[in-house]
Design an enzyme around this catalytic site. Structure first.
Site, short mmCIF file in Angstrom:
data_model
loop_
_atom_site.label_atom_id
_atom_site.label_comp_id
_atom_site.label_asym_id
_atom_site.label_seq_id
_atom_site.Cartn_x
_atom_site.Cartn_y
_atom_site.Cartn_z
N LYS A 49 0.84 -1.21 0.00
CA LYS A 49 0.00 0.00 0.00
C LYS A 49 0.87 1.25 0.00
O LYS A 49 0.56 2.24 -0.68
CB LYS A 49 -0.94 -0.02 1.22
CG LYS A 49 -2.07 -1.03 1.06
CD LYS A 49 -2.78 -1.34 2.36
CE LYS A 49 -3.73 -2.52 2.15
NZ LYS A 49 -4.34 -3.02 3.38
N GLN A 93 -4.80 -1.88 9.54
CA GLN A 93 -4.52 -3.15 8.89
C GLN A 93 -5.02 -4.31 9.76
O GLN A 93 -4.73 -4.39 10.94
CB GLN A 93 -3.00 -3.29 8.66
CG GLN A 93 -2.59 -4.54 7.92
CD GLN A 93 -3.14 -4.59 6.49
OE1 GLN A 93 -3.11 -3.60 5.76
NE2 GLN A 93 -3.67 -5.74 6.10
N ASP A 116 -11.51 2.25 4.00
CA ASP A 116 -11.81 0.82 3.82
C ASP A 116 -13.32 0.56 3.80
O ASP A 116 -13.76 -0.56 3.55
CB ASP A 116 -11.17 -0.01 4.94
CG ASP A 116 -9.85 -0.63 4.52
OD1 ASP A 116 -9.65 -0.81 3.30
OD2 ASP A 116 -9.04 -0.95 5.41
#
Ligand code: NAP
Length: 279
Positions: A49, A93, A116
């Site tokens: 990322k 994460q 997200d």
């Protein structure tokens, strides 16, 4: 022989657009990544990322926390990032180290920075068909299907896997595109009888060899979301590609199909967060 739905090639093209759009903003967008613990796969994902963002002119700041971080310290960090006007998007994460409950953590990310699309408010907006952010993997799949002009309206779509990450939001997006959707899971009876009718078959389970050629309607589009690591280290999906490619008309490779599209959709969400915050 099925045509390959080349997510890697499409993602590379889309990244060029994102880079140009990010450069046109008065200040380059910024993503904060929170990584707790030492999970090797998570370290690899976060590095990926960071690289993606760097290629597109998106700044990143990665907050590495020890595996034994206390929940209140993690929540304190998120509160600080929520307040930080120089941070456009926040990503925690997953998985979090054992002992940490992911729900209050994910709910503590400001909905405006929730790139997200895990916050209940954003999940609700998606369910209403008024999304603020699109969840990365389902959005990436739709973008890939659109690029290859795979029709969805009126088509029968079978999705295997009902996780909040992939299957459920994907079923909502496909329904929003006028597909007729069946969401299958581990308790589904006669799975292959359902999948054999599907014009679009999408598997997100995590079980190599689950989808075999006899489960696929001739000419169907097959999307393999899963990423499984075999004992020899190779990556594979749920679909037995060696037999399915003779039956399907389109098939995603693993790797190089859905994965790169998921990554590019995260970048799009960071860009969108940056734009929304500047309005
Ligand atoms: P998950 O949360 O473990 O969900 C798996 C789903 O599969 C569950 O709904 C489960 O049913 C269902 N299932 C399990 N065994 C089944 C069977 N025999 N028949 C039918 N359904 C079955 O997994 P996830 O997070 O959604 O991820 C799924 C896969 O996609 C994993 O391989 C993951 O690595 C991959 N993934 C890839 C990307 C990408 O960008 N390419 C992104 C996210 C995830 P129940 O609900 O009944 O348990």
């Amino acid at each position: 022989m099925a045509v390959k739905l080349d997510g890697a090639a499409l993602a590379a093209k889309l990244k060029e657009h994102i880079r140009a759009e990010a450069a046109a903003l008065p200040r380059s967008p910024a993503l904060a990544v929170v990584l707790a613990g030492e999970d090797p796969a998570s370290q690899v994902y976060v590095r990926g990322k960071e690289q993606d963002c760097a290629q597109c002119g998106i700044r990143t700041q990665t907050h590495r926390l020890p595996a034994d971080v206390r929940q209140e310290d993690l929540l304190f960090l998120l509160a600080r990032l929520n307040q930080d006007s120089d941070v456009d998007g926040i990503l925690v994460q997953l998985p979090l180290p054992g002992g940490l409950d992911p729900r209050p953590v994910l709910h503590a990310v400001s909905p405006e920075k929730d790139v997200d699309c895990f916050h209940p408010l954003n999940v609700g907006l998606l369910a209403l068909g008024e999304p603020r952010f699109l969840p990365c993997t389902p959005a990436g799949i739709l973008e890939l299907l659109d690029a290859y002009e795979v029709p969805l309206r009126g088509r029968y779509c079978a999705v295997i896997g009902r996780s909040h990450l992939v299957g459920r939001p994907l079923a909502q997006l496909l329904t929003g595109r006028d597909g007729t959707v069946t969401l299958c899971h581990s308790r589904t009876k006669n799975l292959s009888a359902l999948t054999r009718q599907a014009d679009v078959l999408i598997s997100a389970v995590g079980r190599p060899g689950l989808v075999t050629a006899d489960m696929v309607k001739p000419g169907a589009t097959v999307v393999d979301v899963a990423i499984n690591r075999l004992p020899d280290g190779k990556l594979t999906g749920d679909v037995d590609a060696s037999t399915v490619e003779a039956v399907a008309s389109f098939l995603t490779p693993v790797p190089g199909g859905v994965g790169p599209m998921t990554r590019v959709c995260l970048l799009k969400n960071v860009l969108r967060a940056a734009r929304l915050r500047r309005r």
